[in-house]
Write a protein that holds these residues in place. Structure first.
Motif, mmCIF file in Angstrom:
data_model
loop_
_atom_site.group_PDB
_atom_site.id
_atom_site.type_symbol
_atom_site.label_atom_id
_atom_site.label_comp_id
_atom_site.label_asym_id
_atom_site.label_seq_id
_atom_site.Cartn_x
_atom_site.Cartn_y
_atom_site.Cartn_z
ATOM 1 N N LEU A 48 34.704 77.443 -114.269
ATOM 2 C CA LEU A 48 35.545 76.246 -114.353
ATOM 3 C C LEU A 48 37.039 76.553 -114.303
ATOM 4 O O LEU A 48 37.841 75.653 -114.037
ATOM 5 N N GLN A 49 37.431 77.789 -114.547
ATOM 6 C CA GLN A 49 38.846 78.113 -114.662
ATOM 7 C C GLN A 49 39.666 77.732 -113.430
ATOM 8 O O GLN A 49 40.776 77.187 -113.567
ATOM 9 N N PRO A 50 39.191 77.990 -112.190
ATOM 10 C CA PRO A 50 40.000 77.587 -111.026
ATOM 11 C C PRO A 50 40.304 76.096 -110.990
ATOM 12 O O PRO A 50 41.408 75.686 -110.626
ATOM 13 N N PHE A 51 39.338 75.261 -111.397
ATOM 14 C CA PHE A 51 39.549 73.820 -111.367
ATOM 15 C C PHE A 51 40.471 73.374 -112.505
ATOM 16 O O PHE A 51 41.220 72.406 -112.364
ATOM 17 N N ARG A 52 40.431 74.083 -113.611
ATOM 18 C CA ARG A 52 41.391 73.791 -114.677
ATOM 19 C C ARG A 52 42.808 74.118 -114.221
ATOM 20 O O ARG A 52 43.752 73.373 -114.513
ATOM 21 N N TRP B 44 33.949 72.435 -103.759
ATOM 22 C CA TRP B 44 35.399 72.446 -103.538
ATOM 23 C C TRP B 44 35.835 71.214 -102.745
ATOM 24 O O TRP B 44 36.805 70.547 -103.080
ATOM 25 N N ALA B 45 35.114 70.917 -101.673
ATOM 26 C CA ALA B 45 35.481 69.776 -100.838
ATOM 27 C C ALA B 45 35.370 68.466 -101.611
ATOM 28 O O ALA B 45 36.081 67.506 -101.329
ATOM 29 N N LEU B 46 34.479 68.419 -102.605
ATOM 30 C CA LEU B 46 34.315 67.208 -103.395
ATOM 31 C C LEU B 46 35.459 67.015 -104.383
ATOM 32 O O LEU B 46 35.961 65.904 -104.571
ATOM 33 N N LEU B 47 35.885 68.111 -105.022
ATOM 34 C CA LEU B 47 36.896 68.006 -106.067
ATOM 35 C C LEU B 47 38.321 68.066 -105.551
ATOM 36 O O LEU B 47 39.236 67.569 -106.206
ATOM 37 N N TRP B 48 38.522 68.698 -104.386
ATOM 38 C CA TRP B 48 39.883 68.869 -103.876
ATOM 39 C C TRP B 48 40.638 67.550 -103.729
ATOM 40 O O TRP B 48 41.772 67.423 -104.188
ATOM 41 N N PRO B 49 40.061 66.511 -103.085
ATOM 42 C CA PRO B 49 40.830 65.268 -102.926
ATOM 43 C C PRO B 49 41.188 64.618 -104.252
ATOM 44 O O PRO B 49 42.176 63.887 -104.334
ATOM 45 N N LEU B 50 40.382 64.856 -105.302
ATOM 46 C CA LEU B 50 40.659 64.235 -106.589
ATOM 47 C C LEU B 50 41.754 64.964 -107.349
ATOM 48 O O LEU B 50 42.597 64.342 -107.999
ATOM 49 N N LEU B 51 41.734 66.299 -107.276
ATOM 50 C CA LEU B 51 42.670 67.094 -108.062
ATOM 51 C C LEU B 51 43.954 67.406 -107.322
ATOM 52 O O LEU B 51 44.994 67.623 -107.938
ATOM 53 N N TRP B 52 43.883 67.466 -106.005
ATOM 54 C CA TRP B 52 45.054 67.874 -105.225
ATOM 55 C C TRP B 52 45.079 67.083 -103.924
ATOM 56 O O TRP B 52 44.677 67.574 -102.887
ATOM 57 N N PRO B 53 45.522 65.835 -103.967
ATOM 58 C CA PRO B 53 45.529 65.026 -102.741
ATOM 59 C C PRO B 53 46.344 65.700 -101.654
ATOM 60 O O PRO B 53 47.422 66.234 -101.904
ATOM 61 N N ALA B 54 45.819 65.674 -100.438
ATOM 62 C CA ALA B 54 46.482 66.330 -99.313
ATOM 63 C C ALA B 54 46.579 65.362 -98.150
ATOM 64 O O ALA B 54 45.824 64.393 -98.062
ATOM 65 N N PRO B 55 47.506 65.607 -97.233
ATOM 66 C CA PRO B 55 47.591 64.760 -96.045
ATOM 67 C C PRO B 55 46.327 64.874 -95.213
ATOM 68 O O PRO B 55 45.493 65.753 -95.417
ATOM 69 N N ALA B 56 46.190 63.978 -94.292
ATOM 70 C CA ALA B 56 45.023 64.004 -93.420
ATOM 71 C C ALA B 56 45.000 65.280 -92.594
ATOM 72 O O ALA B 56 46.024 65.916 -92.372
ATOM 73 N N ASP B 57 43.792 65.673 -92.175
ATOM 74 C CA ASP B 57 43.659 66.874 -91.361
ATOM 75 C C ASP B 57 44.436 66.717 -90.062
ATOM 76 O O ASP B 57 44.565 65.613 -89.531
ATOM 77 N N PRO B 58 44.949 67.829 -89.525
ATOM 78 C CA PRO B 58 45.637 67.741 -88.238
ATOM 79 C C PRO B 58 44.696 67.201 -87.167
ATOM 80 O O PRO B 58 43.491 67.434 -87.199
ATOM 81 N N SER C 43 38.971 74.984 -95.774
ATOM 82 C CA SER C 43 38.192 76.222 -95.861
ATOM 83 C C SER C 43 37.777 76.542 -97.279
ATOM 84 O O SER C 43 36.991 77.460 -97.497
ATOM 85 N N GLY C 44 38.299 75.802 -98.278
ATOM 86 C CA GLY C 44 37.959 76.116 -99.664
ATOM 87 C C GLY C 44 38.423 77.497 -100.038
ATOM 88 O O GLY C 44 37.697 78.266 -100.651
ATOM 89 N N ALA C 45 39.639 77.856 -99.654
ATOM 90 C CA ALA C 45 40.113 79.229 -99.790
ATOM 91 C C ALA C 45 40.238 79.626 -101.245
ATOM 92 O O ALA C 45 40.776 78.899 -102.059
ATOM 93 N N GLY C 46 39.734 80.805 -101.546
ATOM 94 C CA GLY C 46 40.017 81.459 -102.808
ATOM 95 C C GLY C 46 39.083 81.154 -103.955
ATOM 96 O O GLY C 46 39.152 81.800 -104.981
ATOM 97 N N TRP C 47 38.173 80.169 -103.830
ATOM 98 C CA TRP C 47 37.345 79.829 -104.975
ATOM 99 C C TRP C 47 35.890 80.151 -104.686
ATOM 100 O O TRP C 47 35.413 79.998 -103.584
ATOM 101 N N GLY C 48 35.164 80.548 -105.692
ATOM 102 C CA GLY C 48 33.810 81.034 -105.493
ATOM 103 C C GLY C 48 32.720 80.076 -105.902
ATOM 104 O O GLY C 48 31.591 80.481 -106.080
ATOM 105 N N LEU C 49 33.017 78.798 -106.093
ATOM 106 C CA LEU C 49 31.988 77.862 -106.520
ATOM 107 C C LEU C 49 31.283 77.186 -105.356
ATOM 108 O O LEU C 49 30.452 76.321 -105.558
ATOM 109 N N GLY C 50 31.625 77.545 -104.153
ATOM 110 C CA GLY C 50 30.967 76.933 -103.008
ATOM 111 C C GLY C 50 31.854 75.899 -102.355
ATOM 112 O O GLY C 50 32.545 75.131 -103.018
#
Length: 248
Positions: free
Chosen positions: A236-240, A116-130, A105-112
């Motif tokens: 940029l602060q949220p991604f930092r 968010w979906a592009l940077l999330w896997p690089l910065l915060w790897p997560a398990p596969a979707d349920p 859902s890209g919760a909490g960040w205002g950059l779109g």
């Protein structure tokens, strides 16, 4: 001393038997589904009691009998906190929501959500979707939870929490939205003033006036660069923060 007659009706006022009827409890049916495209839960509420009355009266339409909306996982948790505060017994009934859904859902960040979906896997790897079956089971649990909440808190309260009136959200603004809107406005105002000063070049008919325009132009350029840098750093602060957490 006159004997009292307890069965006398003198001084009594008769009241109708149905003067204070108990309010009818409306039967609510909740439907929950996961919308993968939006990364949110689609929630629908049907008032079965009101729908039955409409059918009995042969009234057309379904206005006032059904409500629909979308809730992010964080929004669902927030709704649960409100309802559990009214009815503490509801606290252990809320099913845990997988953290992968927050990432979707890209919760909490205002950059779109796309960025968010592009940077999330690089910065915060997560398990596969349920899987679909797990999501369907989670939606059934949420439907059961909302039914319990309607019984304990009242159907009207649950509807107000899940589907606030259109004017309610317009009365308040989040702090992050306010700051972003303010920075955008100041950046736009500075750019507009600079554009006006640039147009004043042709109006300066003396060297002194032209030097004054140049000085104002330099000041506005510096202000524009400062505002643009501040706004960019804010975005940029949220991604930092995420990178710092991921590398710590």
């Amino acid at each position: 001393m006159d004997s009292e007659q307890p069965d006398s009706l003198d001084g009594w006022v008769p009241l109708r038997e149905d003067l204070f009827p108990e309010p009818e409890r409306h039967q609510l049916r909740f439907l929950v589904a996961w919308n993968a495209a939006k990364g949110q839960f689609a929630v629908t509420c049907h008032d079965r009691t009101a729908q039955r009355r409409r059918r009995e009266r042969r009234e057309a339409g379904d206005g006032g009998c059904s409500w629909a909306g979308v809730l992010s996982p964080a929004g669902f948790r927030g709704a649960h906190r409100q309802l559990a505060a009214l009815w503490p017994a509801l606290e252990p009934c809320f099913p845990p929501l997988p953290p992968e859904l927050d990432a979707a859902s890209g919760a909490g960040w205002g950059l779109g959500r796309g960025l968010w979906a592009l940077l999330w896997p690089l910065l915060w790897p997560a398990p596969a979707d349920p899987g679909d079956s797990a999501l369907q089971e989670l939606c059934r649990q949420l439907e059961h939870y909302l039914g319990l909440a309607a019984e304990g808190c009242g159907g009207a309260t649950v509807r107000d929490v899940l589907f606030p009136a259109p004017g309610d959200s317009a009365d308040c603004e989040g702090l992050s939205e306010f700051r972003e809107r303010t920075l955008r406005a100041r950046l736009g105002q500075t750019a507009t003033r600079l554009h006006q000063v640039l147009q004043d070049h042709g109006k300066a008919n003396t060297m002194v006036a032209l030097m004054k325009v140049y000085q104002e132009e330099d000041e506005l350029y510096q202000e524009l660069v400062t505002m643009a840098t501040t706004f960019f750093q804010y975005l940029l602060q949220p991604f930092r923060d995420m990178r710092e957490v991921a590398t710590s």
